[in-house]
Design an enzyme around this catalytic site. Structure first.
Site, PDB file in Angstrom:
ATOM      1  N   GLY A   1      18.447  61.781  90.856  1.00  0.00           N
ATOM      2  CA  GLY A   1      19.868  62.096  90.798  1.00  0.00           C
ATOM      3  C   GLY A   1      20.227  63.225  91.743  1.00  0.00           C
ATOM      4  N   GLY A   2      21.507  63.484  91.872  1.00  0.00           N
ATOM      5  CA  GLY A   2      21.975  64.524  92.786  1.00  0.00           C
ATOM      6  C   GLY A   2      21.429  65.898  92.448  1.00  0.00           C
ATOM      7  CB  ILE A   3      21.504  67.957  89.414  1.00  0.00           C
ATOM      8  CG1 ILE A   3      22.977  68.315  89.620  1.00  0.00           C
ATOM      9  CG2 ILE A   3      20.744  69.139  88.802  1.00  0.00           C
ATOM     10  CD1 ILE A   3      23.731  68.644  88.351  1.00  0.00           C
TER      11      ILE A   3
ATOM     12  CE1 TYR B   1      26.870  63.645  80.344  1.00  0.00           C
ATOM     13  CE2 TYR B   1      28.676  65.206  80.604  1.00  0.00           C
ATOM     14  CZ  TYR B   1      27.413  64.764  80.949  1.00  0.00           C
ATOM     15  OH  TYR B   1      26.695  65.441  81.914  1.00  0.00           O
TER      16      TYR B   1
ATOM     17  CB  THR C   1      13.666  63.191  82.945  1.00  0.00           C
ATOM     18  OG1 THR C   1      14.715  64.093  82.549  1.00  0.00           O
ATOM     19  CG2 THR C   1      12.430  63.421  82.098  1.00  0.00           C
ATOM     20  N   GLY C   2      15.015  62.098  85.652  1.00  0.00           N
ATOM     21  CA  GLY C   2      16.221  61.966  86.475  1.00  0.00           C
ATOM     22  C   GLY C   2      16.081  62.622  87.832  1.00  0.00           C
TER      23      GLY C   2
END
Length: 237
Positions: A11-13, A146, A7-8
């Site tokens: 994104g950068g990671i 967060y 998932t994701g």
């Protein structure tokens, strides 16, 4: 053929995790929300790997059901790398933002894990790895929401690991510190310099370093590591 769901992944990671796993022979489900072009670019870059693009908004109710409906192969590895980090005082955050963060970082990982676990239990093997955050361990002012949801992810990992270990399934987390991704775009160059100076290693982390840690936890080299939060933060905090 073994499949990993990330998932994701745009994104950068997440994208570096996808590249690392592809280099190790994994076939991939590449999840994205809005970044269709980035997902297509990543699929093209990983040509030779079976990359299947799956789209869903995991910050919305029903997003996990939409995502899982697109997964047609057994998933041996689940990487939970989706995330956003609203910045501001607790009094600045709206109820909509609160609901979205809880859905994205807590409810969706729970439901996605619940969705893939039966297949892993059947095979008596599998791994789930969450990309959490240093703030889930230490907490941060102006990132209270967060910190809360990432702390929840860490506890989720520890609890689920105990539940699934008898079935041969490992559940761990990688907890990054400050990493060179778009998540830090809200900070000025001066801010980032100050952060780097506060880190004993003297620099920010690189997405590739987080991907290496994820790769290790997914491998047989980590066969006796379960319920662990691996901090990758240059000695910070």
């Amino acid at each position: 053929m073994r499949y990993a769901l990330i998932t994701g992944a745009t994104g950068g990671i997440g994208s570096k995790i996808a590249e690392k796993l592809a280099s190790e022979g994994w076939n991939l489900y590449i999840h994205y929300h809005k970044k269709r072009k980035k997902a297509e670019w990543l699929k093209e870059k990983l040509k030779g790997t079976d990359c299947i693009l799956v789209q869903a908004d995991l910050s919305a109710s029903g997003g996990t059901k939409e995502l899982l409906s697109q997964v047609t192969h057994p998933v041996s590895l689940l990487i939970l790398a989706s995330g956003t980090a609203p910045y501001g005082l607790i009094t600045d955050l709206s109820e909509i933002e609160i609901d979205q963060q809880i859905q994205l970082h807590m409810t969706s990982p729970f439901l996605l894990s619940r969705g893939v676990v039966p297949g892993m239990v059947k095979e008596k093997k599998g791994a789930i790895i969450a990309v959490t955050s240093i703030w889930g361990e230490a907490g941060a002012a102006c990132e209270v929401l967060y910190s809360m949801v990432k702390g929840g992810q860490n506890t989720f990992v520890k609890a689920l690991a105990k539940e699934l270990a008898p079935s041969g399934i490992r559940v761990n987390a990688v907890s990054p510190g400050a990493v060179e991704t778009s998540m830090l775009d809200m900070f000025t160059k001066e801010d980032l310099k100050a952060i780097a100076e506060d880190i004993p290693a003297g620099r920010l982390g690189k997405p590739e370093e987080i991907a290496d840690a994820v790769s290790f936890l997914a491998s047989d080299k980590a066969s006796y590591i379960n319920g662990h939060i691996l901090s990758v933060n240059g000695g910070w905090r």
